[in-house]
Design an enzyme around this catalytic site. Structure first.
Site, PDB file in Angstrom:
ATOM      1  N   ASP A 205      11.545 -22.862  -5.638  1.00 45.14           N
ATOM      2  CA  ASP A 205      10.570 -23.993  -5.300  1.00 45.14           C
ATOM      3  C   ASP A 205       9.837 -24.324  -6.411  1.00 45.14           C
ATOM      4  OD1 ASP A 205       9.462 -25.723  -3.246  1.00 45.14           O
ATOM      5  OD2 ASP A 205       7.779 -24.520  -3.150  1.00 45.14           O
TER       6      ASP A 205
ATOM      7  N   ASP B 117       7.148 -21.013  -1.362  1.00 44.19           N
ATOM      8  CA  ASP B 117       6.015 -20.486  -0.538  1.00 44.19           C
ATOM      9  C   ASP B 117       5.675 -21.456   0.374  1.00 44.19           C
ATOM     10  OD1 ASP B 117       5.365 -22.680  -2.120  1.00 44.19           O
ATOM     11  OD2 ASP B 117       3.313 -22.429  -1.531  1.00 44.19           O
TER      12      ASP B 117
ATOM     13  N   CYS C 288      15.022  17.614   6.511  1.00 48.64           N
ATOM     14  CA  CYS C 288      16.449  17.075   6.212  1.00 48.64           C
ATOM     15  C   CYS C 288      16.804  16.047   6.886  1.00 48.64           C
ATOM     16  CB  CYS C 288      17.488  18.428   6.101  1.00 48.64           C
ATOM     17  SG  CYS C 288      17.529  18.988   7.876  1.00 48.64           S
TER      18      CYS C 288
ATOM     19  N   ASP D 299      10.270 -23.750   3.021  1.00 45.68           N
ATOM     20  CA  ASP D 299      11.191 -22.761   2.318  1.00 45.68           C
ATOM     21  C   ASP D 299      11.441 -21.798   3.322  1.00 45.68           C
ATOM     22  OD1 ASP D 299      10.911 -23.817  -0.516  1.00 45.68           O
ATOM     23  OD2 ASP D 299       8.795 -23.194  -0.495  1.00 45.68           O
TER      24      ASP D 299
ATOM     25  N   CYS E  36      16.831  16.345  10.658  1.00 48.81           N
ATOM     26  CA  CYS E  36      15.354  16.256  11.097  1.00 48.81           C
ATOM     27  C   CYS E  36      15.210  14.893  11.582  1.00 48.81           C
ATOM     28  CB  CYS E  36      14.429  17.051  10.455  1.00 48.81           C
ATOM     29  SG  CYS E  36      14.598  18.844   9.758  1.00 48.81           S
TER      30      CYS E  36
END
Length: 747
Positions: free
Chosen positions: A446, A629, A39, A633, A42
């Site tokens: 981009d 990428d 739970c 960026d 824990c």
């Protein structure tokens, strides 16, 4: 891709700032399996104990996987000391062996016989009880009734002592550690029901509940068994990924002898033989043979890739063609497959705000359960009812209020969503990234490497003689320059055969040259080839010249991804506001925007300008997804409400992104948004199931309308419902929902 993933893993598993620091302590991350996690309490107990351990930087416990990821300084502590710290908190732990499921199998093998014993005992005791209830044991024959009660006790007591061990051990460990977990009230309920029945038998009263006590244990065990099976089906994508490892490898020793060894024994420099149809056991370089490799695991592409001598291959990929000889370059733990697995597991271990909310609720909920059970007992006694009725109702409250459904509500959805996205080529770094992706209303792309492939290709609208292209490609193949490689690809795509030129000289920044019997041939810039461009329409990236022939210019273009227009159109149709911000030439960005139907675009944008635009969008109330990428960026990716990067992105950009998508298709953006939105709704649905369950059954138990047996059935059913609801996400068909009116208002 490989370097990018390695950078990703470093950042994700450190759970913090990944900026290099020469004075920073060494960091190591290891995952431990902790089967006794039950739970939210824990989770908090384990994390608190570990974070207080010297040398531990951070610890993250996962309820659905029952695992703990620990980031520590190996100079100060060790995995053995971490296991000791977890044990001191009341939990047994062991290092996780990736790709194996012994813990799950052991839990099932433990639960199954206990279910059988409890079911056998319950059935036999029920037969005796039916005899008493039906009148076959006459009311005048009290000795027969007493005998049946004692026979029931002889069956029930050892059966409950054996079958209830999973609950009793867990509760005892929690109490020894001075904490509470969900098995404490369950154990109290079982023991109180059994003790009450035994006391009634000794007194010789008519009301004995051994049948209810054994049925209670039986249904609790069945519920736990079903829950364990459900959790196995929501097994993480990282585990599924590691199951693709080859367990053995065939190696060739220096003396030519061939032997088979476990893949974990491979070290760099060994020579492997990979037969057709086998999975490659470790990363390496092909030293002999030619074949086709199914790299869909790595690239997301379903078409096989041709490989030959000198090409790199990765563990887990499938040799679909002819036998290969491969020289290994990495151990089992350092392969790209292992890096991907660690990245996925770290993403699954991260907890979003909904999970943290459920954890906090479960933490306060556990003490409230015992208080409510005690209040029920006292209330019924004060109301004038006997201790038997009061205790029975208190037992029902203790059992029915276990917070399993609440604690599982979000983690189950989280693991199912990450697993589904991974199968579609999307690596999710952080669970809270899914939550933020579900809130997006604006998407900023981009261009280069995101909307486009990021690699030049020879423009198709220029007439080029095949002989000229062949001679130019013979020069270009000797260079790694992107334009030179694009020329080689173009010649091969047109079926033009060419011979690599010998004695080629490359002048950096200028081009290539070779001396032939006819004179010097050159391929490169206009200045290098002696071309004076006077006509602006003579736009070319490379020029080829040879004696006695007119110079030829080659124009290159960065092609859009094949599904870019379709993807952008679908996003716009769903109500998302789309913009393009790119550092590329304004005219190239304008052409791309026109082809995609995007009205808002800007080219020649510097990194600080991208960041300023993202900040402006945020200030206007928009939740922006940044998809990019390049190095330029990275600030915008970090500033966006959520972020995505293609797998070919620069490492620093992937470090800033919430998720990474693989392959050529841009449609992964749509799939990510669909899954994120659906996961958001399913998390709320699971919260709703848990809340409705408690609102409906807890008052009924307090008021005495629910027996302990019905409480056990209801508690187990609620846990199974939330897990089963999450499982639907892995296979259900999704559509891209329209941005809500409220979100569109922000646009």
């Amino acid at each position: 891709m490989e370097g990018a993933v390695k950078a990703e893993v470093q950042k994700t598993t450190d759970f913090g700032d990944s900026r290099p620091d020469a004075h920073a302590p060494a960091r190591e991350t290891q995952i431990f399996t902790v089967p006794a996690i039950m739970c939210g309490g824990c989770l908090r107990t384990i994390e608190t104990a570990l974070e207080a351990t010297p040398g531990v930087f951070s610890a993250r416990a996962n309820l659905s996987a029952r695992r703990v990821t620990v980031n520590f300084d190996p100079a100060i502590t060790s995995p053995e000391l971490i296991i000791v710290a977890i044990k001191a908190a009341g939990f047994a732990a062991a290092p996780l062996i990736e790709g194996r499921d012994e813990v799950h199998a052991a839990r099932l093998s433990e639960l199954l016989p206990r279910v059988g014993v409890a079911g056998f005992a319950a059935a036999n005791i029920m037969l005796l009880s039916v005899s008493v209830w039906s009148g076959h044991a006459s009311d005048m024959d009290e000795n027969m009734k007493t005998l049946f009660h004692w026979i029931s006790a002889l069956i029930a007591l050892p059966a409950i002592a054996y079958a209830g061990q999973p609950f009793f051990r867990s509760a005892a460990g929690a109490i020894r550690s001075r904490r509470l977990n969900m098995d404490v009230p369950i154990s109290l309920g079982i023991l109180l029901a059994t003790a009450m029945s035994f006391a009634q038998t000794m007194r010789g009263t008519a009301h004995v509940y051994f049948d209810a006590a054994t049925m209670l244990v039986f249904f609790l065990l069945v519920g736990r068994l079903l829950d364990e099976s459900m959790r196995a089906r929501t097994r993480s994508a990282a585990e599924n990924l590691m199951s693709l490892k080859a367990l053995t490898a065939t190696i060739v020793d220096d003396d030519g002898s061939v032997r088979q060894i476990p893949s974990r024994a491979l070290v760099p420099g060994m020579k492997m033989i990979v037969a057709a149809g086998e999975r490659i056991a470790a990363d390496g370089i092909v030293i002999d043979g030619a074949s086709e490799i199914d790299e869909s695991l790595i690239s997301g592409e379903t078409l096989p890739t041709s490989v030959g001598a000198g090409d790199r291959v990765h563990a887990g990929t499938l040799n679909a063609g002819a036998p290969l000889r491969v020289e290994t370059t990495a151990t089992e733990d350092n392969t790209l497959l292992a890096e991907l697995s660690r990245l996925m597991m770290a993403g699954e271990q991260t907890r979003g705000r909904y999970v943290r909310l459920a954890d906090r609720a479960a933490r306060f909920y556990a003490p409230a359960v015992h208080v409510l059970g005690l209040a029920t007992l006292i209330g019924w006694l004060v109301a004038g009812f006997g201790w038997e009725i009061a205790l029975t109702n208190a037992i029902a409250v203790l059992i029915i209020t276990c917070p399993c459904a609440l604690a599982l509500a979000v983690p189950a959805v989280q693991v199912a969503a990450i697993s589904r996205l991974f199968s579609d080529g999307v690596l999710v770094k952080a669970a809270d990234g899914l939550e933020r992706l579900a809130e997006v209303d604006t998407i900023v792309f981009d261009k280069t490497g995101t909307l486009s492939l990021g690699e030049p290709s020879l423009a198709l609208d220029q007439p080029i003689d095949s002989d000229v292209l062949a001679r130019a490609a013979g020069l270009a193949i000797m260079s790694r320059h992107p334009y030179a490689q694009a020329m080689v690809r173009a010649a091969r795509a047109r079926g033009i055969s060419f011979e690599p030129q010998k004695s080629v000289t490359e002048v950096p920044g200028s081009g290539l040259s070779v001396v032939t019997p006819e004179g010097e041939e050159r391929l490169g810039s206009a200045r290098w080839t002696g071309i004076e461009v006077t006509d602006p329409r003579q736009v070319a990236s490379l020029w080829y010249s040879r004696p006695g022939r007119a110079s030829v210019g080659f124009r290159f273009e960065d092609r859009l991804r094949s599904d870019a227009a379709e993807t952008v159109g679908a996003l716009q149709a769903a109500g998302y506001h789309i913009e393009i911000l790119s550092g590329d030439r304004p005219d190239a960005v304008a052409d791309a925007a026109k082809a995609l139907g995007v009205a808002d675009f800007r080219g020649g944008v510097r990194p600080e300008e991208k960041l300023a635009r993202l900040t402006q969008l945020k200030a206007s109330g928009r939740s922006t997804l940044m998809v990019g990428d390049g190095l330029n960026d990275a600030p915008a990716l970090a500033a966006g409400h959520a972020s995505l990067s293609p797998s070919a992105a620069a490492d620093i950009s992937q470090n800033a992104a919430d998720a990474v998508f693989q392959g050529e298709k841009l449609g992964s953006v749509i799939e990510t948004l669909k899954v994120a939105r659906r996961a958001h709704r399913m998390a709320l649905e699971n919260f709703g199931i848990a809340i409705v369950y408690n609102i409906a059954f807890v008052p009924m138990a307090v008021l005495g309308f629910v027996t302990p047996l019905l409480a056990a059935i209801a508690m187990s059913t609620s846990s199974i419902l939330v897990t089963g609801n999450a499982l639907r996400l892995r296979s259900m068909r999704l559509k891209l929902d329209r941005v809500s009116a409220k979100e569109q208002g922000n646009c």
